[in-house]
Write an enzyme that holds these catalytic residues in place. Sequence first.
Site, mmCIF file in Angstrom:
data_model
loop_
_atom_site.group_PDB
_atom_site.id
_atom_site.type_symbol
_atom_site.label_atom_id
_atom_site.label_comp_id
_atom_site.label_asym_id
_atom_site.label_seq_id
_atom_site.Cartn_x
_atom_site.Cartn_y
_atom_site.Cartn_z
ATOM 1 C CD GLU A 15 94.179 -27.299 60.316
ATOM 2 O OE1 GLU A 15 94.990 -27.356 58.599
ATOM 3 O OE2 GLU A 15 94.561 -26.099 60.856
ATOM 4 C CD GLU A 16 97.819 -24.307 61.215
ATOM 5 O OE1 GLU A 16 98.334 -24.541 59.881
ATOM 6 O OE2 GLU A 16 97.293 -23.323 61.214
ATOM 7 C CG ASP A 56 96.423 -26.270 66.182
ATOM 8 O OD1 ASP A 56 95.006 -26.377 65.481
ATOM 9 O OD2 ASP A 56 97.341 -27.454 65.616
#
Length: 396
Positions: A136-137, A78
């Site tokens: 992930e962020e 991402d």
Amino acid sequence: MDFREAAAAIEGDLIALRRELHQIPEIGLDLPKTQAAVLAALEGLPLEITLGRTSTAVTAVLRGAKPGPAVLLRGDMDALPVTEENDADWVSKHVGTMHACGHDLHTAGLVGAAKLLSARQADLAGDVVFMFQPGEEGWDGAGHMIAEGVLEAAGRKVDAAYGLHVISDMVPRGVFTTRGGPMMAASSGLFVNVVGKGGHGSRPHTTLDPIPVAAEIVTALQNLITRRFSVFEPIVITVGTFHAGTRHNIIPDNAKFEATVRTFSEEALAQVEKESVKLAEDIATAHGLTAEVRFEREYPATVNHDAEAAFVAETVKDLFGDDRYTEMPEPVMGSEDFSRVLEAVPGSYMFYGATVKEDPAEGASNHSPRAAFDDSVLADGAVLLAELAVRRMARG
Ligand SMILES: [Zn+2]
């Protein structure tokens, strides 16, 4: 042909894929264009592919010809809500979105590892799970994939897991770095709403002004860190937003702020969770106001297994030479949801220098609109992942 020779032959494809992904950055758990590009790149490889149900994850399993351990390799996919300020001819085409953390390289690198290992399928004694992870962020993409069974994708729980992250500054280009034990912090969020009673700015005594009270809490949180925790206990609280009011002569009804909290030990996390909430509530109460406070645990600390981190270091030096590895002197306060994988299975995370500058200190950091990652590092990143899988299988 060893992996380095094989990687040289596909390096052009990996760089092309990385630049394609860089132009179509997507945020969060829903990355349809990225997922399509990954599936196209994996086309024709002997992989069992499963798509995420609650996200656009891609899980691919390579079955070795012989039985052996199952090894998981992970790449996150991402991007970030950042407007790119670089000027290559392959910069982001999605306005306001950018691969500012280099996850485009992670995705392309993991495709590279899948290609290298697929070509060796007949020699492999074990299975490899390729974890192409969205979100992930801050979206807990790893948690979503674990809930959907990525750790058991080979039909049994994986025996080890490895992942790497490119860094656009600080680490010299081409150098890998990791450490045994804690590598990255746990992250949590503290959300505070100080509720008072608004009124005219000229007559504060007739109101309950939430702004000075919220400001006092912000300051007191820093005192909490220095007075209530050992100096040897790493902990950070940063207030990243503070919102109140509309005009200078109006006292608003409430003031809100949000902080990120970074910790390593469970003891420190439990203590800061309890005491930060109490501090905010009690300061508000002392002034006759109230505070609505929420503390949310986000990602756990990323803790490498000592033997696996040592195995990574040894493999890097053996493959690329001693000068391509440096021991991480201390953990960093950033956080990472690969921590969830490492809570469940042995393994190691590692950083990988990809700065475009000769002096890494001059590179723009990850998450900057000027962050730049040199894709000449891609082939070696793929080689390392593939080699870690093979050597880990050989260990039995
Ligand atoms: Zn990242």
